[in-house]
Design a protein around this motif. Structure first.
Motif, PDB file in Angstrom:
ATOM      1  N   PHE A 119       0.830  -1.199   0.000  1.00 46.36           N
ATOM      2  CA  PHE A 119       0.000   0.000   0.000  1.00 46.36           C
ATOM      3  C   PHE A 119       0.865   1.250   0.000  1.00 46.36           C
ATOM      4  O   PHE A 119       1.972   1.263   0.541  1.00 46.36           O
ATOM      5  CB  PHE A 119      -0.916   0.031   1.228  1.00 46.36           C
ATOM      6  CG  PHE A 119      -2.138  -0.845   1.114  1.00 46.36           C
ATOM      7  CD1 PHE A 119      -3.348  -0.314   0.686  1.00 46.36           C
ATOM      8  CD2 PHE A 119      -2.072  -2.188   1.443  1.00 46.36           C
ATOM      9  CE1 PHE A 119      -4.483  -1.111   0.592  1.00 46.36           C
ATOM     10  CE2 PHE A 119      -3.201  -2.996   1.360  1.00 46.36           C
ATOM     11  CZ  PHE A 119      -4.407  -2.454   0.924  1.00 46.36           C
ATOM     12  N   ASP A 120       0.333   2.320  -0.579  1.00 45.43           N
ATOM     13  CA  ASP A 120       1.007   3.617  -0.572  1.00 45.43           C
ATOM     14  C   ASP A 120      -0.059   4.703  -0.470  1.00 45.43           C
ATOM     15  O   ASP A 120      -1.241   4.457  -0.763  1.00 45.43           O
ATOM     16  CB  ASP A 120       1.821   3.808  -1.853  1.00 45.43           C
ATOM     17  CG  ASP A 120       2.864   4.919  -1.735  1.00 45.43           C
ATOM     18  OD1 ASP A 120       2.975   5.532  -0.642  1.00 45.43           O
ATOM     19  OD2 ASP A 120       3.551   5.175  -2.734  1.00 45.43           O
ATOM     20  N   GLU A 121       0.362   5.900  -0.060  1.00 40.70           N
ATOM     21  CA  GLU A 121      -0.570   7.018  -0.026  1.00 40.70           C
ATOM     22  C   GLU A 121      -1.180   7.219  -1.404  1.00 40.70           C
ATOM     23  O   GLU A 121      -0.488   7.123  -2.425  1.00 40.70           O
ATOM     24  CB  GLU A 121       0.126   8.302   0.419  1.00 40.70           C
ATOM     25  CG  GLU A 121       0.578   8.303   1.860  1.00 40.70           C
ATOM     26  CD  GLU A 121       1.247   9.607   2.235  1.00 40.70           C
ATOM     27  OE1 GLU A 121       0.914  10.656   1.626  1.00 40.70           O
ATOM     28  OE2 GLU A 121       2.116   9.588   3.125  1.00 40.70           O
ATOM     29  N   TRP A 125       0.688   7.316  -5.073  1.00 38.78           N
ATOM     30  CA  TRP A 125       0.361   6.367  -6.144  1.00 38.78           C
ATOM     31  C   TRP A 125       0.069   7.110  -7.443  1.00 38.78           C
ATOM     32  O   TRP A 125       0.512   6.700  -8.521  1.00 38.78           O
ATOM     33  CB  TRP A 125      -0.829   5.520  -5.706  1.00 38.78           C
ATOM     34  CG  TRP A 125      -1.288   4.489  -6.690  1.00 38.78           C
ATOM     35  CD1 TRP A 125      -0.773   3.244  -6.870  1.00 38.78           C
ATOM     36  CD2 TRP A 125      -2.358   4.617  -7.636  1.00 38.78           C
ATOM     37  NE1 TRP A 125      -1.459   2.583  -7.872  1.00 38.78           N
ATOM     38  CE2 TRP A 125      -2.429   3.402  -8.349  1.00 38.78           C
ATOM     39  CE3 TRP A 125      -3.262   5.636  -7.936  1.00 38.78           C
ATOM     40  CZ2 TRP A 125      -3.372   3.183  -9.353  1.00 38.78           C
ATOM     41  CZ3 TRP A 125      -4.204   5.422  -8.928  1.00 38.78           C
ATOM     42  CH2 TRP A 125      -4.254   4.206  -9.637  1.00 38.78           C
ATOM     43  N   LYS A 166      -3.808  12.075   2.766  1.00 35.11           N
ATOM     44  CA  LYS A 166      -2.592  11.321   3.089  1.00 35.11           C
ATOM     45  C   LYS A 166      -2.888  10.121   3.985  1.00 35.11           C
ATOM     46  O   LYS A 166      -2.022   9.260   4.172  1.00 35.11           O
ATOM     47  CB  LYS A 166      -1.557  12.232   3.756  1.00 35.11           C
ATOM     48  CG  LYS A 166      -1.947  12.726   5.127  1.00 35.11           C
ATOM     49  CD  LYS A 166      -0.859  13.617   5.712  1.00 35.11           C
ATOM     50  CE  LYS A 166      -1.233  14.115   7.105  1.00 35.11           C
ATOM     51  NZ  LYS A 166      -0.147  14.972   7.681  1.00 35.11           N
ATOM     52  N   PHE A 169      -4.743   5.052   1.912  1.00 34.94           N
ATOM     53  CA  PHE A 169      -3.697   4.258   1.266  1.00 34.94           C
ATOM     54  C   PHE A 169      -4.332   3.303   0.256  1.00 34.94           C
ATOM     55  O   PHE A 169      -5.451   2.817   0.473  1.00 34.94           O
ATOM     56  CB  PHE A 169      -2.912   3.460   2.307  1.00 34.94           C
ATOM     57  CG  PHE A 169      -1.784   4.239   2.930  1.00 34.94           C
ATOM     58  CD1 PHE A 169      -0.496   3.726   2.944  1.00 34.94           C
ATOM     59  CD2 PHE A 169      -2.001   5.482   3.502  1.00 34.94           C
ATOM     60  CE1 PHE A 169       0.559   4.439   3.513  1.00 34.94           C
ATOM     61  CE2 PHE A 169      -0.964   6.201   4.073  1.00 34.94           C
ATOM     62  CZ  PHE A 169       0.322   5.686   4.084  1.00 34.94           C
ATOM     63  N   ARG A 171      -3.601   0.262  -3.122  1.00 35.38           N
ATOM     64  CA  ARG A 171      -2.731  -0.615  -3.905  1.00 35.38           C
ATOM     65  C   ARG A 171      -3.582  -1.297  -4.965  1.00 35.38           C
ATOM     66  O   ARG A 171      -4.815  -1.324  -4.873  1.00 35.38           O
ATOM     67  CB  ARG A 171      -2.045  -1.660  -3.037  1.00 35.38           C
ATOM     68  CG  ARG A 171      -2.946  -2.763  -2.524  1.00 35.38           C
ATOM     69  CD  ARG A 171      -2.166  -3.804  -1.743  1.00 35.38           C
ATOM     70  NE  ARG A 171      -3.041  -4.845  -1.204  1.00 35.38           N
ATOM     71  CZ  ARG A 171      -2.649  -5.831  -0.415  1.00 35.38           C
ATOM     72  NH1 ARG A 171      -1.373  -5.918  -0.064  1.00 35.38           N
ATOM     73  NH2 ARG A 171      -3.510  -6.737   0.025  1.00 35.38           N
TER      74      ARG A 171
END
Length: 239
Positions: A119-121, A125, A166, A169, A171
């Motif tokens: 996962f990323d912010e 992404w 922010k 998250f 993915r």
């Protein structure tokens, strides 16, 4: 007081607070002074090789009519993590949570969660080209997943209270026609239940609008997906 969610950890339950308190790693959120105490987050690797995030607090409390003398904020976050998981809202998996008083009668508290692998912010992404890589179908699916998770949270009367973009998250798992968007909500320290689902929804969605950079067309899609999932319109959401 302590709540044990680490049954796979080879450390006796009575020793887990000391184990995690004495485990050190890289600071991902340097200790800062708030709420009369200190709070920070470290990234650590447990003895069984799992990547974990340890929120470590000293004297960091909140007060409410139920807790006029103060209660460690990680316990409120624990309650939110448990409540949201019951609503099928994707949040970090809790490994351990505990709080105790030290020799000076000051609260020490821990909240340990498992890493959200992959996962990323959301905006990170986007900057990395995720939208272009996976295309508009997956991007709209992602907006729908954001909306669905928020709606499930609000229908349970939970208000995030700090829903900046922010803290969303994302993915994508799978490739091509099998690509699937997934969403998780983080930073539940201020999360609380409101008297009505609408009050929770209106607060959070207006806050998300202020603290995000969606293009008008994308925000309109998100609002449409959200109001469809929530089951009613929310006044004042259009930019």
């Amino acid at each position: 007081m302590a709540v044990d969610f680490a049954t796979e950890l080879a450390v006796p339950a009575k020793d887990r607070f000391a184990y995690f308190w004495n485990t050190r790693g890289e600071w991902v959120e340097e200790p800062n002074v708030r709420r009369g105490g200190e709070s920070g987050v470290q990234r650590v690797v447990s003895e069984n090789g799992r990547l974990l995030y340890v929120k470590r607090q000293t004297g960091h409390i909140y007060r409410s009519w139920l807790h006029p003398f103060g209660r460690p904020t990680v316990l409120r976050e624990r309650d939110a993590l448990e409540g949201l998981r019951q609503l099928d809202v994707n949040v970090p998996r809790m490994v351990f949570c505990g709080a105790e008083r030290d020799e000076n009668n000051e609260w020490r508290a821990l909240l340990v969660t498992a890493s959200l692998d992959g996962f990323d912010e959301f905006e990170n992404w986007l900057r990395a080209g995720g939208r272009e890589q996976y295309g508009e179908v997956v991007y709209e699916q992602m907006l729908q997943e954001i909306a669905a998770n928020l709606a499930r949270m609000h229908k349970g009367r939970w208000q995030h209270s700090c829903i900046y973009i922010k803290h969303v998250f994302v993915r994508v798992v799978g490739e091509g026609a099998n690509a699937k968007a997934e969403v998780a909500l983080l930073d539940l320290e201020k999360c609380r239940q409101r008297l009505t689902s609408y009050a929770a929804a209106q607060h959070d969605m207006k806050q998300l609008r202020r603290h995000s950079s969606f293009q008008p067309a994308d925000w309109s899609k998100l609002v449409y997906f959200y109001e469809t999932a929530f089951g009613r319109p929310i006044k004042g959401l259009q930019r």
